[in-house]
Motif scaffolding. Structure first.
Motif, PDB file in Angstrom:
ATOM      1  N   LEU A  15      87.079  29.896  23.436  1.00  0.00           N
ATOM      2  CA  LEU A  15      88.396  30.482  24.045  1.00  0.00           C
ATOM      3  C   LEU A  15      88.971  29.582  25.193  1.00  0.00           C
ATOM      4  CD1 LEU A  15      87.601  34.232  23.860  1.00  0.00           C
ATOM      5  CD2 LEU A  15      88.865  33.031  22.040  1.00  0.00           C
ATOM      6  N   GLN A  16      88.474  28.436  25.608  1.00  0.00           N
ATOM      7  CA  GLN A  16      88.773  27.792  26.505  1.00  0.00           C
ATOM      8  C   GLN A  16      89.992  27.038  26.195  1.00  0.00           C
ATOM      9  OE1 GLN A  16      86.143  24.608  27.866  1.00  0.00           O
ATOM     10  NE2 GLN A  16      85.973  23.690  25.813  1.00  0.00           N
ATOM     11  N   THR A  17      90.380  26.692  25.147  1.00  0.00           N
ATOM     12  CA  THR A  17      91.775  26.086  25.015  1.00  0.00           C
ATOM     13  C   THR A  17      93.118  26.911  24.964  1.00  0.00           C
ATOM     14  OG1 THR A  17      91.387  26.303  22.491  1.00  0.00           O
ATOM     15  CG2 THR A  17      90.532  24.324  23.474  1.00  0.00           C
ATOM     16  N   THR A  18      92.719  28.386  24.959  1.00  0.00           N
ATOM     17  CA  THR A  18      93.831  29.227  24.901  1.00  0.00           C
ATOM     18  C   THR A  18      94.355  29.135  26.546  1.00  0.00           C
ATOM     19  OG1 THR A  18      92.444  31.065  25.531  1.00  0.00           O
ATOM     20  CG2 THR A  18      93.129  30.710  23.144  1.00  0.00           C
ATOM     21  N   ALA A  19      95.657  29.880  26.485  1.00  0.00           N
ATOM     22  CA  ALA A  19      96.457  29.682  27.654  1.00  0.00           C
ATOM     23  C   ALA A  19      95.805  30.855  28.869  1.00  0.00           C
ATOM     24  CB  ALA A  19      97.994  30.031  27.567  1.00  0.00           C
ATOM     25  N   GLN A  57      83.294  34.093  36.416  1.00  0.00           N
ATOM     26  CA  GLN A  57      84.579  34.124  36.855  1.00  0.00           C
ATOM     27  C   GLN A  57      84.612  34.552  38.463  1.00  0.00           C
ATOM     28  OE1 GLN A  57      87.405  37.040  35.439  1.00  0.00           O
ATOM     29  NE2 GLN A  57      88.802  35.482  35.432  1.00  0.00           N
ATOM     30  N   GLN A  58      84.030  35.644  38.540  1.00  0.00           N
ATOM     31  CA  GLN A  58      83.720  36.105  40.187  1.00  0.00           C
ATOM     32  C   GLN A  58      83.096  35.026  41.023  1.00  0.00           C
ATOM     33  OE1 GLN A  58      85.631  38.911  41.066  1.00  0.00           O
ATOM     34  NE2 GLN A  58      86.423  38.921  39.056  1.00  0.00           N
ATOM     35  N   THR A  59      82.010  34.371  40.436  1.00  0.00           N
ATOM     36  CA  THR A  59      81.169  33.484  41.195  1.00  0.00           C
ATOM     37  C   THR A  59      81.841  32.338  41.578  1.00  0.00           C
ATOM     38  OG1 THR A  59      79.292  34.837  40.395  1.00  0.00           O
ATOM     39  CG2 THR A  59      79.028  32.723  41.702  1.00  0.00           C
ATOM     40  N   PHE A  60      82.324  31.508  40.600  1.00  0.00           N
ATOM     41  CA  PHE A  60      82.656  30.213  40.817  1.00  0.00           C
ATOM     42  C   PHE A  60      84.237  30.122  40.763  1.00  0.00           C
ATOM     43  CE2 PHE A  60      78.322  30.223  38.562  1.00  0.00           C
ATOM     44  CZ  PHE A  60      77.677  29.517  39.324  1.00  0.00           C
ATOM     45  N   ASP A  61      85.017  30.950  40.084  1.00  0.00           N
ATOM     46  CA  ASP A  61      86.465  30.698  40.309  1.00  0.00           C
ATOM     47  C   ASP A  61      87.040  31.371  41.718  1.00  0.00           C
ATOM     48  OD1 ASP A  61      86.757  29.300  38.100  1.00  0.00           O
ATOM     49  OD2 ASP A  61      87.347  31.026  36.880  1.00  0.00           O
ATOM     50  N   SER A  66      91.835  30.910  33.775  1.00  0.00           N
ATOM     51  CA  SER A  66      90.406  30.776  34.079  1.00  0.00           C
ATOM     52  C   SER A  66      89.878  30.169  32.756  1.00  0.00           C
ATOM     53  CB  SER A  66      89.802  31.554  34.849  1.00  0.00           C
ATOM     54  OG  SER A  66      88.564  31.436  34.647  1.00  0.00           O
ATOM     55  N   THR A  67      88.993  29.325  32.765  1.00  0.00           N
ATOM     56  CA  THR A  67      88.121  29.034  31.496  1.00  0.00           C
ATOM     57  C   THR A  67      87.169  30.046  31.419  1.00  0.00           C
ATOM     58  OG1 THR A  67      86.449  27.656  32.760  1.00  0.00           O
ATOM     59  CG2 THR A  67      88.288  26.601  31.692  1.00  0.00           C
ATOM     60  N   TYR A  68      87.073  31.142  32.115  1.00  0.00           N
ATOM     61  CA  TYR A  68      86.022  32.209  32.065  1.00  0.00           C
ATOM     62  C   TYR A  68      86.745  33.543  31.653  1.00  0.00           C
ATOM     63  CZ  TYR A  68      83.314  28.982  34.377  1.00  0.00           C
ATOM     64  OH  TYR A  68      82.536  27.820  35.020  1.00  0.00           O
ATOM     65  N   ALA A  69      87.984  33.479  31.363  1.00  0.00           N
ATOM     66  CA  ALA A  69      88.672  34.589  31.166  1.00  0.00           C
ATOM     67  C   ALA A  69      88.650  35.409  29.931  1.00  0.00           C
ATOM     68  CB  ALA A  69      90.320  34.353  31.155  1.00  0.00           C
ATOM     69  N   GLY A  70      88.160  34.486  29.142  1.00  0.00           N
ATOM     70  CA  GLY A  70      88.060  35.068  27.555  1.00  0.00           C
ATOM     71  C   GLY A  70      89.097  35.410  26.632  1.00  0.00           C
ATOM     72  N   GLY A  71      90.192  34.370  26.785  1.00  0.00           N
ATOM     73  CA  GLY A  71      91.211  34.753  25.898  1.00  0.00           C
ATOM     74  C   GLY A  71      92.324  35.680  26.320  1.00  0.00           C
ATOM     75  N   PRO A  72      93.189  35.645  25.469  1.00  0.00           N
ATOM     76  CA  PRO A  72      94.474  36.734  26.249  1.00  0.00           C
ATOM     77  C   PRO A  72      93.946  38.032  26.123  1.00  0.00           C
ATOM     78  CG  PRO A  72      95.090  35.138  23.994  1.00  0.00           C
ATOM     79  CD  PRO A  72      93.322  35.097  24.261  1.00  0.00           C
ATOM     80  N   GLY A  73      94.512  38.387  27.478  1.00  0.00           N
ATOM     81  CA  GLY A  73      94.113  39.695  27.769  1.00  0.00           C
ATOM     82  C   GLY A  73      92.735  40.170  27.997  1.00  0.00           C
ATOM     83  N   HIS A  74      91.980  39.021  28.306  1.00  0.00           N
ATOM     84  CA  HIS A  74      90.582  39.079  28.524  1.00  0.00           C
ATOM     85  C   HIS A  74      89.522  39.788  27.510  1.00  0.00           C
ATOM     86  CE1 HIS A  74      91.463  37.772  32.806  1.00  0.00           C
ATOM     87  NE2 HIS A  74      92.417  38.820  32.677  1.00  0.00           N
TER      88      HIS A  74
END
Length: 320
Positions: A255-259, A281-285, A262-270
């Motif tokens: 899912l990293q190519t979706t808009a 996401q919490q640690t590194f973003d 964050s690359t850790y968001a897990g796609g649309p709507g998380h």
């Protein structure tokens, strides 16, 4: 008539008390301890100390560079009311359910087929085990193309039978199905080899006796194979629970190519954000190492809880 004088009995031999053996302690076996010390030193340096430090960090506010600020239990209190964290927990459990139970079923069927095969057994075992040793990143990239909306193989097959295409990587359930399918493909062969090893420990006399009593293949499977395979099934279920609830690479790469921001968001709507993705996401973003450590310990408790529940369910069914 004179009687012969009684002969004196030889004195009874007193058993000598066994000499006390000197206790052999560390000084006697120091060279053996020294031989295995690298493992314990590595485990201490890269295992116990980081785990203990993460617990310490979870009680502080820390961005990873500056000074730590004591926070007490406030990180865990915020974690209990964090809707994003519980959303990631729900996503992880749904993906785990969609992946684990079909995977265990397919692995058992595959193991039974491999056990009954006569020729090319080793070739089949290698072929089924190959997905497990393939790079997860490469597999996720391929599955991203397979589930592509416009040019994916899955949508091409659906359109071939007259079904409209599905935006797999842009809808909540489509994302979960895609991730679960990837995980099922990756782990089915591995667990099939484990099931196969368990099947080969079942005595053949049991199956011969069942056939003589008129039992069919279905009855033999549920009355002999499944009860005898319960310890192996328990092992596979616990291991699948631990690995499935810690899924990271599959949704992150898929899912990293979706808009997303964050690359850790897990796609649309998380929708595909698992617990480990939320931790990253919490640690590194967000550079919130204190709260990230609290999330990591929350993940640990969830994994332990589900492992215990699965173990108790399988054990109870075995007692029944």
């Amino acid at each position: 008539m004179a009687t012969a004088p009684a002969l004196d009995k030889p004195p009874a031999t007193v058993a000598a008390a066994p000499a006390t053996q000197p206790r052999k302690g560390f000084r006697t076996y120091w060279h053996l301890y020294a031989a295995i010390s690298p493992f314990y030193l590595l485990f201490l340096g890269f295992g116990l100390i980081p785990v203990g430090f993460s617990l310490y960090v979870s009680f502080h506010r820390w961005d990873g560079l500056g000074s730590m600020e004591w926070a007490g239990l406030s990180q865990y209190q915020y974690l209990l009311g964090d809707t994003d964290f519980w959303n990631s927990v729900g996503n992880t459990i749904l993906i785990w359910v969609l992946a684990t139970f079909p995977m265990i079923f397919l692995a058992m069927v595959t193991a039974v087929m491999l056990n009954s095969a006569v020729r090319f057994k080793n070739v089949y075992r290698f072929a089924y085990f190959l997905p497990n040793v393939t790079s997860v990143v490469a597999v996720a990239i391929i599955f991203g193309s397979v589930f592509s909306t416009n040019f994916g193989l899955v949508n091409a097959l659906l359109q071939a039978v007259g079904i409209d295409q599905v935006a797999w990587l842009n809808t909540p359930w489509g994302i979960k199905v895609a991730i679960a399918t990837l995980m099922t493909w990756q782990w089915t062969g591995y667990n099939a080899i484990i099931f196969l090893a368990g099947l080969q420990t079942i005595p053949g006399e049991l199956y011969e006796a069942a056939r003589m009593d008129g039992a069919g293949p279905v009855q033999t499977f549920f009355r002999i194979t499944l009860p005898m395979m319960r310890p192996v099934l328990l092992f596979v279920l616990v291991v699948s629970t631990v690995t499935g609830l810690q899924s990271f690479s599959e949704p992150q790469v898929l899912l990293q190519t979706t808009a997303n921001d964050s690359t850790y968001a897990g796609g649309p709507g998380h929708s595909g954000q698992t617990m480990v993705l939320y931790f990253f996401q919490q640690t590194f973003d967000n550079n919130d190492f204190g709260y990230g450590a609290a999330v990591a310990w929350g993940i640990f408790l969830v994994v332990i809880l589900f492992s215990i529940v699965n173990w108790r369910l399988v054990q109870r069914r075995g007692e029944d």
